[in-house]
Design a protein around this motif. Sequence first.
Motif, PDB file in Angstrom:
ATOM      1  N   ALA A  65       0.788  -1.174   0.185  1.00  0.00           N
ATOM      2  CA  ALA A  65      -0.140  -0.248  -0.003  1.00  0.00           C
ATOM      3  C   ALA A  65       0.748   1.238   0.060  1.00  0.00           C
ATOM      4  N   GLU A  69       0.797   4.179  -2.682  1.00  0.00           N
ATOM      5  CA  GLU A  69       0.563   5.512  -2.710  1.00  0.00           C
ATOM      6  C   GLU A  69       1.719   6.573  -2.995  1.00  0.00           C
ATOM      7  N   ARG A 106      -7.384  -0.636  -5.169  1.00  0.00           N
ATOM      8  CA  ARG A 106      -6.601   0.519  -4.524  1.00  0.00           C
ATOM      9  C   ARG A 106      -5.715   1.167  -5.381  1.00  0.00           C
ATOM     10  N   SER A 110      -6.108   5.047  -6.245  1.00  0.00           N
ATOM     11  CA  SER A 110      -4.868   5.975  -5.589  1.00  0.00           C
ATOM     12  C   SER A 110      -4.295   6.805  -6.713  1.00  0.00           C
TER      13      SER A 110
END
Length: 404
Positions: A65, A69, A106, A110
Amino acid sequence: MHDGHAREWPSTLDVDALRADGWRPMPFREFVLKIHSRCNLACDYCYMYEMADQSWRTQPLRMSADVIERTALRIAEHARSHRLASVDVVLHGGEPLLAGPALIERAVTSVRGAVGAGVRVGVHVQTNGTALDVRFLELFDALDVRVGVSLDGDRVAHDRHRRHAGGAGSHQAVVAALGTLSKEFRRIYSGLLCTIDLRNDPIATYEALLALEPPRIDFLLPHGNWNSPPPDRVPGSPETPYGEWLAEIFDRWYARPRREVQVRLFEEIIHVLLGGVSNSEMIGLAPVGVVVVETDGAIEQSDMLKSAYPGAGRTGLHVSRDSFDDVLTRPPIAARQIGALALAGECRLCDVREACGGGLYAHRYRRGSGFANPSVYCADLYRLVTHVRDRLRHDLLTRSPPAG
Protein backbone atom coordinates in the motif's frame (compact mmCIF):
# COMPACT_ATOMS: atom_id res chain seq x y z
CA MET A 1 25.92 -2.00 -13.17
CA HIS A 2 28.79 -4.34 -14.00
CA ASP A 3 31.92 -2.54 -15.28
CA GLY A 4 31.63 -4.27 -18.64
CA HIS A 5 28.13 -2.91 -19.20
CA ALA A 6 29.17 0.52 -17.90
CA ARG A 7 31.34 0.86 -21.01
CA GLU A 8 28.57 -0.20 -23.36
CA TRP A 9 26.23 2.18 -25.16
CA PRO A 10 24.14 4.02 -24.00
CA SER A 11 25.97 4.28 -20.66
CA THR A 12 28.52 6.43 -22.48
CA LEU A 13 25.89 8.80 -23.90
CA ASP A 14 26.64 12.44 -22.99
CA VAL A 15 23.28 13.84 -21.91
CA ASP A 16 24.76 17.22 -20.99
CA ALA A 17 26.03 17.59 -24.57
CA LEU A 18 22.60 16.69 -25.89
CA ARG A 19 21.00 19.35 -23.74
CA ALA A 20 23.59 21.90 -24.83
CA ASP A 21 22.58 21.16 -28.42
CA GLY A 22 18.95 21.89 -27.60
CA TRP A 23 17.55 18.43 -26.85
CA ARG A 24 14.97 18.25 -24.09
CA PRO A 25 13.47 15.07 -22.62
CA MET A 26 9.85 14.20 -23.28
CA PRO A 27 7.85 13.48 -20.12
CA PHE A 28 6.62 10.00 -19.33
CA ARG A 29 3.02 9.38 -20.30
CA GLU A 30 2.76 5.66 -19.59
CA PHE A 31 3.49 4.16 -16.19
CA VAL A 32 3.76 0.37 -15.90
CA LEU A 33 3.02 -0.80 -12.36
CA LYS A 34 4.30 -4.27 -11.51
CA ILE A 35 1.66 -4.94 -8.89
CA HIS A 36 2.52 -8.65 -8.54
CA SER A 37 5.90 -10.25 -9.20
CA ARG A 38 4.90 -13.89 -9.67
CA CYS A 39 2.81 -15.79 -12.22
CA ASN A 40 0.49 -18.80 -12.22
CA LEU A 41 1.83 -19.97 -15.60
CA ALA A 42 5.30 -21.18 -16.55
CA CYS A 43 5.59 -19.96 -20.15
CA ASP A 44 8.91 -21.19 -21.52
CA TYR A 45 9.63 -18.00 -23.50
CA CYS A 46 8.90 -15.52 -20.70
CA TYR A 47 11.45 -12.71 -20.49
CA MET A 48 10.60 -12.13 -16.83
CA TYR A 49 11.33 -15.62 -15.53
CA GLU A 50 13.23 -17.54 -18.20
CA MET A 51 15.81 -15.05 -19.50
CA ALA A 52 18.90 -13.21 -18.28
CA ASP A 53 17.59 -11.06 -15.41
CA GLN A 54 16.36 -13.12 -12.46
CA SER A 55 15.73 -10.21 -10.10
CA TRP A 56 12.09 -11.27 -9.72
CA ARG A 57 13.32 -13.81 -7.18
CA THR A 58 14.09 -11.05 -4.65
CA GLN A 59 11.03 -8.89 -5.35
CA PRO A 60 8.15 -8.84 -2.85
CA LEU A 61 5.12 -10.76 -4.09
CA ARG A 62 2.79 -7.76 -4.13
CA MET A 63 3.17 -4.03 -4.35
CA SER A 64 2.54 -2.68 -0.85
CA ALA A 65 0.00 0.00 0.00
CA ASP A 66 2.87 2.38 0.78
CA VAL A 67 4.53 1.83 -2.61
CA ILE A 68 1.19 2.30 -4.36
CA GLU A 69 0.58 5.61 -2.59
CA ARG A 70 4.11 6.89 -3.25
CA THR A 71 3.87 5.87 -6.90
CA ALA A 72 0.52 7.64 -7.23
CA LEU A 73 1.99 10.83 -5.77
CA ARG A 74 4.99 10.62 -8.13
CA ILE A 75 2.70 10.22 -11.15
CA ALA A 76 0.64 13.20 -10.00
CA GLU A 77 3.81 15.23 -9.47
CA HIS A 78 5.02 14.39 -12.98
CA ALA A 79 1.64 15.20 -14.55
CA ARG A 80 1.50 18.60 -12.81
CA SER A 81 5.11 19.44 -13.60
CA HIS A 82 4.61 18.83 -17.31
CA ARG A 83 0.97 19.95 -17.50
CA LEU A 84 -0.14 16.64 -18.94
CA ALA A 85 -3.77 16.34 -19.97
CA SER A 86 -3.71 12.57 -19.67
CA VAL A 87 -1.55 9.65 -18.54
CA ASP A 88 -1.85 5.90 -18.95
CA VAL A 89 -1.28 3.30 -16.24
CA VAL A 90 -0.66 -0.35 -17.10
CA LEU A 91 -1.18 -2.93 -14.35
CA HIS A 92 1.34 -5.67 -15.05
CA GLY A 93 3.26 -8.52 -13.47
CA GLY A 94 4.01 -11.40 -13.33
CA GLU A 95 0.29 -11.97 -13.49
CA PRO A 96 -1.44 -8.84 -12.16
CA LEU A 97 -4.69 -10.58 -11.23
CA LEU A 98 -2.81 -12.50 -8.53
CA ALA A 99 -2.64 -9.20 -6.64
CA GLY A 100 -6.38 -9.60 -5.96
CA PRO A 101 -9.33 -7.25 -6.48
CA ALA A 102 -8.73 -5.10 -3.38
CA LEU A 103 -5.14 -4.20 -4.24
CA ILE A 104 -6.02 -3.58 -7.90
CA GLU A 105 -8.85 -1.26 -6.91
CA ARG A 106 -6.55 0.56 -4.50
CA ALA A 107 -3.92 1.08 -7.21
CA VAL A 108 -6.46 2.50 -9.67
CA THR A 109 -8.25 4.77 -7.20
CA SER A 110 -4.98 5.95 -5.63
CA VAL A 111 -3.52 7.14 -8.93
CA ARG A 112 -6.74 8.80 -10.05
CA GLY A 113 -7.21 10.40 -6.65
CA ALA A 114 -3.66 11.77 -6.53
CA VAL A 115 -3.70 13.06 -10.09
CA GLY A 116 -7.07 14.75 -9.71
CA ALA A 117 -9.98 15.48 -11.99
CA GLY A 118 -7.96 17.69 -14.33
CA VAL A 119 -5.96 14.79 -15.79
CA ARG A 120 -7.49 11.79 -17.51
CA VAL A 121 -6.02 8.50 -16.25
CA GLY A 122 -6.48 5.62 -18.65
CA VAL A 123 -5.89 2.24 -17.01
CA HIS A 124 -5.09 -1.02 -18.78
CA VAL A 125 -4.43 -4.48 -17.38
CA GLN A 126 -2.47 -7.12 -19.31
CA THR A 127 -3.33 -10.62 -18.13
CA ASN A 128 -2.80 -14.24 -19.12
CA GLY A 129 -6.56 -14.62 -18.72
CA THR A 130 -6.62 -17.79 -16.63
CA ALA A 131 -8.10 -16.05 -13.58
CA LEU A 132 -10.24 -13.56 -15.47
CA ASP A 133 -13.64 -14.35 -14.00
CA VAL A 134 -16.82 -12.29 -13.67
CA ARG A 135 -15.65 -10.91 -10.32
CA PHE A 136 -12.66 -9.23 -11.98
CA LEU A 137 -14.61 -8.21 -15.08
CA GLU A 138 -17.25 -6.45 -13.01
CA LEU A 139 -14.52 -4.64 -11.09
CA PHE A 140 -12.74 -3.56 -14.28
CA ASP A 141 -16.02 -2.44 -15.79
CA ALA A 142 -16.83 -0.35 -12.71
CA LEU A 143 -13.32 1.18 -12.66
CA ASP A 144 -13.22 1.68 -16.46
CA VAL A 145 -10.10 -0.50 -16.81
CA ARG A 146 -9.43 -1.92 -20.27
CA VAL A 147 -8.35 -5.56 -20.46
CA GLY A 148 -5.76 -7.13 -22.77
CA VAL A 149 -5.23 -10.90 -22.85
CA SER A 150 -2.29 -13.00 -24.05
CA LEU A 151 -3.25 -15.73 -26.53
CA ASP A 152 -0.93 -17.42 -29.02
CA GLY A 153 -3.50 -18.89 -31.41
CA ASP A 154 -5.40 -22.17 -31.37
CA ARG A 155 -5.10 -24.77 -28.62
CA VAL A 156 -2.00 -26.48 -29.99
CA ALA A 157 -0.20 -23.20 -30.67
CA HIS A 158 -1.10 -21.64 -27.34
CA ASP A 159 -0.46 -24.67 -25.13
CA ARG A 160 2.94 -25.32 -26.67
CA HIS A 161 4.35 -22.52 -24.50
CA ARG A 162 1.69 -21.12 -22.19
CA ARG A 163 1.39 -23.91 -19.63
CA HIS A 164 0.98 -24.27 -15.90
CA ALA A 165 4.00 -25.42 -13.89
CA GLY A 166 2.66 -28.97 -13.89
CA GLY A 167 2.49 -29.03 -17.68
CA ALA A 168 -1.26 -28.54 -18.23
CA GLY A 169 -2.19 -26.10 -20.98
CA SER A 170 -4.06 -22.86 -20.31
CA HIS A 171 -5.92 -22.42 -23.62
CA GLN A 172 -9.30 -23.72 -22.45
CA ALA A 173 -9.46 -21.36 -19.45
CA VAL A 174 -8.32 -18.36 -21.49
CA VAL A 175 -10.87 -18.95 -24.26
CA ALA A 176 -13.65 -19.34 -21.68
CA ALA A 177 -12.73 -15.99 -20.11
CA LEU A 178 -12.54 -14.34 -23.54
CA GLY A 179 -16.04 -15.59 -24.32
CA THR A 180 -17.39 -13.52 -21.43
CA LEU A 181 -15.08 -10.54 -22.04
CA SER A 182 -15.92 -10.31 -25.75
CA LYS A 183 -19.68 -10.40 -25.14
CA GLU A 184 -21.01 -9.05 -21.82
CA PHE A 185 -17.95 -6.84 -21.13
CA ARG A 186 -16.94 -5.90 -24.64
CA ARG A 187 -16.55 -2.19 -23.90
CA ILE A 188 -13.46 -2.91 -21.77
CA TYR A 189 -11.95 -5.50 -24.16
CA SER A 190 -8.76 -3.94 -25.57
CA GLY A 191 -7.43 -6.90 -27.53
CA LEU A 192 -5.08 -9.88 -27.77
CA LEU A 193 -1.30 -10.17 -27.53
CA CYS A 194 0.21 -13.03 -29.54
CA THR A 195 3.84 -14.13 -29.38
CA ILE A 196 4.96 -15.51 -32.74
CA ASP A 197 6.08 -19.12 -33.13
CA LEU A 198 7.19 -20.01 -36.66
CA ARG A 199 5.92 -23.57 -36.19
CA ASN A 200 2.38 -22.21 -36.21
CA ASP A 201 0.74 -21.53 -39.55
CA PRO A 202 0.37 -17.73 -39.77
CA ILE A 203 -3.10 -17.68 -41.34
CA ALA A 204 -4.43 -20.37 -38.98
CA THR A 205 -3.03 -18.37 -36.05
CA TYR A 206 -4.65 -15.17 -37.30
CA GLU A 207 -8.00 -16.90 -37.85
CA ALA A 208 -7.90 -18.43 -34.35
CA LEU A 209 -7.33 -15.00 -32.83
CA LEU A 210 -9.99 -13.44 -35.01
CA ALA A 211 -12.55 -15.98 -33.77
CA LEU A 212 -12.31 -14.41 -30.30
CA GLU A 213 -13.55 -11.10 -31.75
CA PRO A 214 -10.75 -8.85 -30.49
CA PRO A 215 -10.86 -5.14 -31.31
CA ARG A 216 -7.07 -5.29 -31.76
CA ILE A 217 -4.28 -7.84 -32.16
CA ASP A 218 -0.66 -7.21 -31.22
CA PHE A 219 1.92 -9.59 -32.65
CA LEU A 220 5.08 -9.84 -30.56
CA LEU A 221 8.43 -11.09 -31.84
CA PRO A 222 9.99 -13.50 -29.31
CA HIS A 223 12.53 -11.67 -27.20
CA GLY A 224 16.18 -12.23 -27.98
CA ASN A 225 19.32 -10.40 -29.04
CA TRP A 226 22.65 -10.92 -30.83
CA ASN A 227 24.09 -13.00 -27.98
CA SER A 228 20.90 -14.89 -27.14
CA PRO A 229 19.07 -15.10 -30.46
CA PRO A 230 15.38 -15.94 -30.68
CA PRO A 231 14.22 -19.27 -32.12
CA ASP A 232 15.12 -19.84 -35.80
CA ARG A 233 16.80 -16.44 -36.05
CA VAL A 234 20.47 -16.75 -36.97
CA PRO A 235 22.09 -13.37 -36.13
CA GLY A 236 23.21 -11.63 -39.31
CA SER A 237 21.55 -14.16 -41.62
CA PRO A 238 19.74 -12.75 -44.68
CA GLU A 239 16.93 -15.25 -44.14
CA THR A 240 13.63 -13.65 -43.12
CA PRO A 241 11.39 -16.28 -41.51
CA TYR A 242 9.60 -13.84 -39.21
CA GLY A 243 9.20 -11.26 -41.95
CA GLU A 244 7.62 -13.87 -44.24
CA TRP A 245 5.33 -15.10 -41.45
CA LEU A 246 4.04 -11.60 -40.77
CA ALA A 247 3.80 -10.68 -44.47
CA GLU A 248 1.38 -13.58 -45.00
CA ILE A 249 -0.93 -12.26 -42.31
CA PHE A 250 -0.57 -8.71 -43.62
CA ASP A 251 -1.78 -9.77 -47.09
CA ARG A 252 -4.77 -11.57 -45.57
CA TRP A 253 -5.60 -8.61 -43.34
CA TYR A 254 -4.98 -5.91 -45.96
CA ALA A 255 -7.07 -7.62 -48.65
CA ARG A 256 -10.27 -7.16 -46.69
CA PRO A 257 -12.05 -4.01 -47.94
CA ARG A 258 -13.31 -3.31 -44.41
CA ARG A 259 -10.80 -4.02 -41.69
CA GLU A 260 -12.12 -6.83 -39.50
CA VAL A 261 -9.70 -6.02 -36.66
CA GLN A 262 -6.93 -3.56 -35.87
CA VAL A 263 -3.48 -5.14 -36.17
CA ARG A 264 -1.26 -2.69 -34.36
CA LEU A 265 2.05 -3.58 -36.02
CA PHE A 266 0.65 -3.23 -39.55
CA GLU A 267 -1.25 -0.04 -38.80
CA GLU A 268 1.80 1.57 -37.20
CA ILE A 269 3.99 0.73 -40.22
CA ILE A 270 1.39 2.14 -42.62
CA HIS A 271 0.97 5.25 -40.49
CA VAL A 272 4.70 6.00 -40.45
CA LEU A 273 5.13 5.24 -44.17
CA LEU A 274 2.40 7.80 -44.87
CA GLY A 275 4.18 10.45 -42.82
CA GLY A 276 2.78 9.88 -39.35
CA VAL A 277 4.46 9.26 -36.00
CA SER A 278 4.46 5.82 -34.40
CA ASN A 279 2.85 5.09 -31.04
CA SER A 280 4.63 1.75 -30.68
CA GLU A 281 8.10 0.93 -29.35
CA MET A 282 8.44 -1.69 -32.09
CA ILE A 283 8.23 0.75 -34.99
CA GLY A 284 9.47 4.23 -35.86
CA LEU A 285 11.66 6.84 -34.22
CA ALA A 286 9.21 8.59 -31.89
CA PRO A 287 10.48 9.27 -28.33
CA VAL A 288 9.56 6.55 -25.84
CA GLY A 289 7.68 7.85 -22.81
CA VAL A 290 7.24 4.65 -20.77
CA VAL A 291 8.62 3.94 -17.30
CA VAL A 292 8.24 0.94 -14.98
CA VAL A 293 7.73 0.77 -11.21
CA GLU A 294 8.68 -2.60 -9.75
CA THR A 295 6.85 -4.31 -6.89
CA ASP A 296 9.34 -2.90 -4.36
CA GLY A 297 9.06 0.66 -5.72
CA ALA A 298 12.23 0.65 -7.82
CA ILE A 299 11.96 2.80 -10.94
CA GLU A 300 13.15 0.95 -14.03
CA GLN A 301 13.27 1.15 -17.80
CA SER A 302 11.23 -1.16 -20.00
CA ASP A 303 10.91 -4.58 -18.40
CA MET A 304 11.67 -6.15 -21.80
CA LEU A 305 15.32 -5.26 -21.17
CA LYS A 306 15.41 -8.14 -18.68
CA SER A 307 15.99 -10.30 -21.76
CA ALA A 308 19.41 -8.67 -22.35
CA TYR A 309 21.45 -9.08 -19.15
CA PRO A 310 20.94 -8.85 -15.37
CA GLY A 311 20.24 -5.26 -14.35
CA ALA A 312 19.78 -3.94 -17.91
CA GLY A 313 16.66 -2.02 -16.93
CA ARG A 314 17.87 -0.79 -13.57
CA THR A 315 18.09 2.96 -12.87
CA GLY A 316 19.03 2.92 -9.17
CA LEU A 317 16.08 5.23 -8.40
CA HIS A 318 13.06 4.63 -6.17
CA VAL A 319 9.64 6.25 -5.80
CA SER A 320 10.28 6.90 -2.11
CA ARG A 321 13.13 9.32 -2.81
CA ASP A 322 13.26 10.12 -6.54
CA SER A 323 10.93 11.82 -9.00
CA PHE A 324 10.21 10.61 -12.49
CA ASP A 325 11.96 13.76 -13.73
CA ASP A 326 15.14 12.41 -12.14
CA VAL A 327 14.86 9.36 -14.39
CA LEU A 328 14.48 11.40 -17.58
CA THR A 329 18.07 12.61 -17.49
CA ARG A 330 19.62 9.14 -17.23
CA PRO A 331 21.53 8.11 -20.42
CA PRO A 332 19.50 4.92 -21.03
CA ILE A 333 16.23 6.89 -20.92
CA ALA A 334 17.62 9.69 -23.10
CA ALA A 335 18.74 7.09 -25.63
CA ARG A 336 15.11 6.10 -26.17
CA GLN A 337 14.15 9.69 -26.94
CA ILE A 338 16.75 10.96 -29.44
CA GLY A 339 15.43 9.30 -32.57
CA ALA A 340 17.94 8.53 -35.31
CA LEU A 341 20.86 9.58 -33.09
CA ALA A 342 20.36 6.34 -31.16
CA LEU A 343 20.61 4.15 -34.25
CA ALA A 344 23.60 2.13 -35.40
CA GLY A 345 25.46 3.52 -38.40
CA GLU A 346 23.96 1.04 -40.86
CA CYS A 347 20.46 1.80 -39.58
CA ARG A 348 20.92 5.54 -40.14
CA LEU A 349 21.70 4.85 -43.79
CA CYS A 350 18.81 2.40 -44.31
CA ASP A 351 15.99 3.39 -46.67
CA VAL A 352 13.30 2.23 -44.22
CA ARG A 353 14.81 3.67 -41.04
CA GLU A 354 11.87 6.01 -40.37
CA ALA A 355 9.40 3.13 -40.33
CA CYS A 356 11.60 0.42 -38.83
CA GLY A 357 13.28 2.70 -36.29
CA GLY A 358 15.93 0.09 -35.60
CA GLY A 359 13.39 -2.35 -34.19
CA LEU A 360 12.53 -2.97 -30.57
CA TYR A 361 15.32 -1.62 -28.36
CA ALA A 362 15.74 -4.84 -26.34
CA HIS A 363 16.45 -6.78 -29.53
CA ARG A 364 19.51 -4.64 -30.38
CA TYR A 365 21.74 -5.76 -27.54
CA ARG A 366 25.18 -7.20 -28.31
CA ARG A 367 27.83 -7.77 -25.67
CA GLY A 368 30.57 -5.14 -25.97
CA SER A 369 28.63 -2.54 -27.96
CA GLY A 370 25.45 -2.56 -25.88
CA PHE A 371 22.35 -1.35 -27.71
CA ALA A 372 24.18 0.48 -30.52
CA ASN A 373 23.27 -2.21 -33.06
CA PRO A 374 20.53 -3.07 -35.52
CA SER A 375 17.83 -5.37 -34.24
CA VAL A 376 18.66 -9.07 -34.30
CA TYR A 377 15.48 -9.13 -36.45
CA CYS A 378 16.91 -6.57 -38.90
CA ALA A 379 16.40 -8.68 -42.06
CA ASP A 380 12.87 -9.67 -40.99
CA LEU A 381 11.86 -6.09 -40.27
CA TYR A 382 13.25 -4.91 -43.60
CA ARG A 383 11.30 -7.65 -45.37
CA LEU A 384 8.04 -6.73 -43.64
CA VAL A 385 8.36 -2.95 -43.99
CA THR A 386 9.29 -3.11 -47.68
CA HIS A 387 6.45 -5.55 -48.30
CA VAL A 388 3.95 -3.14 -46.74
CA ARG A 389 5.54 -0.19 -48.57
CA ASP A 390 5.31 -1.94 -51.93
CA ARG A 391 1.64 -2.80 -51.42
CA LEU A 392 0.86 0.80 -50.54
CA ARG A 393 2.78 2.13 -53.55
CA HIS A 394 0.97 -0.25 -55.87
CA ASP A 395 -2.43 0.82 -54.56
CA LEU A 396 -1.58 4.52 -54.74
CA LEU A 397 -0.21 4.25 -58.29
CA THR A 398 -3.08 2.16 -59.65
CA ARG A 399 -5.87 4.04 -57.95
CA SER A 400 -8.21 5.63 -60.52
CA PRO A 401 -8.31 9.45 -60.49
CA PRO A 402 -11.62 11.04 -59.48
CA ALA A 403 -14.09 11.73 -62.31
CA GLY A 404 -14.39 15.26 -63.69
